[in-house]
Design an enzyme around this catalytic site. Sequence first.
Site, PDB file in Angstrom:
ATOM      1  N   LYS A 196       0.860  -1.186   0.000  1.00 41.82           N
ATOM      2  CA  LYS A 196       0.000   0.000   0.000  1.00 41.82           C
ATOM      3  C   LYS A 196       0.889   1.226   0.000  1.00 41.82           C
ATOM      4  O   LYS A 196       1.706   1.425   0.909  1.00 41.82           O
ATOM      5  CB  LYS A 196      -0.901   0.000   1.231  1.00 41.82           C
ATOM      6  CG  LYS A 196      -1.762   1.264   1.312  1.00 41.82           C
ATOM      7  CD  LYS A 196      -2.820   1.167   2.381  1.00 41.82           C
ATOM      8  CE  LYS A 196      -3.604   2.467   2.470  1.00 41.82           C
ATOM      9  NZ  LYS A 196      -4.640   2.413   3.514  1.00 41.82           N
ATOM     10  N   LYS A 249      -2.173  -1.491  -3.762  1.00 43.82           N
ATOM     11  CA  LYS A 249      -3.034  -0.317  -3.699  1.00 43.82           C
ATOM     12  C   LYS A 249      -2.207   0.949  -3.732  1.00 43.82           C
ATOM     13  O   LYS A 249      -1.224   1.009  -3.019  1.00 43.82           O
ATOM     14  CB  LYS A 249      -3.825  -0.377  -2.389  1.00 43.82           C
ATOM     15  CG  LYS A 249      -4.699   0.818  -2.130  1.00 43.82           C
ATOM     16  CD  LYS A 249      -5.355   0.678  -0.785  1.00 43.82           C
ATOM     17  CE  LYS A 249      -6.195   1.916  -0.520  1.00 43.82           C
ATOM     18  NZ  LYS A 249      -6.781   1.905   0.790  1.00 43.82           N
TER      19      LYS A 249
HETATM   20  C1  PBG Z   1      -7.145   3.709   5.612  1.00 40.59           C
HETATM   21  C2  PBG Z   1      -7.594   3.420   4.238  1.00 40.59           C
HETATM   22  C3  PBG Z   1      -7.477   4.310   3.173  1.00 40.59           C
HETATM   23  C4  PBG Z   1      -8.087   3.706   2.085  1.00 40.59           C
HETATM   24  C5  PBG Z   1      -8.545   2.455   2.485  1.00 40.59           C
HETATM   25  N1  PBG Z   1      -8.223   2.284   3.832  1.00 40.59           N
HETATM   26  C6  PBG Z   1      -6.936   5.680   3.123  1.00 40.59           C
HETATM   27  C7  PBG Z   1      -5.609   5.959   3.668  1.00 40.59           C
HETATM   28  O1  PBG Z   1      -4.750   5.094   3.815  1.00 40.59           O
HETATM   29  O2  PBG Z   1      -5.408   7.119   4.020  1.00 40.59           O
HETATM   30  C8  PBG Z   1      -8.205   4.363   0.745  1.00 40.59           C
HETATM   31  C9  PBG Z   1      -9.257   3.895  -0.162  1.00 40.59           C
HETATM   32  C10 PBG Z   1      -9.537   4.835  -1.280  1.00 40.59           C
HETATM   33  O3  PBG Z   1      -8.897   5.887  -1.440  1.00 40.59           O
HETATM   34  O4  PBG Z   1     -10.451   4.515  -2.042  1.00 40.59           O
HETATM   35  N2  PBG Z   1      -6.595   2.728   6.378  1.00 40.59           N
END
Ligand code: PBG
Length: 324
Positions: A196, A249
């Site tokens: 991520k 992601k």
């Molecule tokens: C937070 C989380 C995020 C997303 C999913 N879980 C945002 C972040 O890490 O700040 C993002 C999903 C999206 O942008 O569609 N744990």
Amino acid sequence: MYLQRRNRILRQSAAIRSLVAETRLSPADFIVPLFIIEGENESSEISSMPGYYRRSVDLTVKEVKELWQMGLKCVLLFVKSKDELKDNKGTEALNPEGLMQRSIRAIKDAVPDLLVMTDVALDPFSSFGHDGIVEHGEIVNDPTVEVLAKMSVSHAKAGADFVAPSDMMDGRIGAIRQALEESGYTKTGIMAYSAKYASCFYGPFRDALDSAPGFGDKKTYQMDYSNRIEAIRETIMDVEEGADIVMVKPALSYLDVIREVKNAVDVPVSCYNISGEYAMIKAAAKMGWIDENKAILETLTSMKRAGADMIATYFARQAVKLID
Ligand code: PBG
């Protein structure tokens, strides 16, 4: 001109193109993210995600029944916690009567066969808007992992089929697996957000949950977008620690990473077609600059072609209609 091979032969009609297509989208590919809020009969459109809504539990139940009818069999839950319930320890994340736990139960009651996955990270419950516990301005790893493990057990207890840790703390997959085992939840899966990246494209999601970090950014735990080999290391470690599914992601700027991860591991690979990717297509389509439906199918297909076995996407509903 005599040619031995004419590649255009396989492109000359819709029939032959569909016969030789290497990648095909199906409703079974999609995971539908859902944003859940308190209240009854409440729904509000997310301004930076036109056409996408936060819904109260009762309306979410209606929604999942429809999704199931459409052939969408998997949801990924996010809750918007009330400000007064946020603290630095993620206390509310463990509340057996919390919004997440109530939502899981209501959804599983309504559609028992629907696969319910839950987000595991502290940001929606954190007064600092960070995915972990903050001490002296730092996001501390090990105390956070302890809470994430408890949070996962609490979701499993409520009936979640999969927990999906999205926090990027070190060692959390192993700790979560161990906690699930110790509590007897031997059938609960883990979909790890393994690679991520710290991305600007999460902006609209943070609007949706009002979960933007209160200070700094997430670069000390989410990955640097310059890196590729690191993604393989992260993913392999998560598989060794017990992840059933690994995720890359965001998706669109990371198609290369999806492919490398797919080649490196022997578990299913998912990707997350995130909020900013949704917003870009919606915005350009609204301006009349691109064809929305074509953009949806092209981008989702590119993710699958890159190697994603499944895609979490806000376009799931639209895509199913287009595939039909
Ligand atoms: C937070 C989380 C995020 C997303 C999913 N879980 C945002 C972040 O890490 O700040 C993002 C999903 C999206 O942008 O569609 N744990």
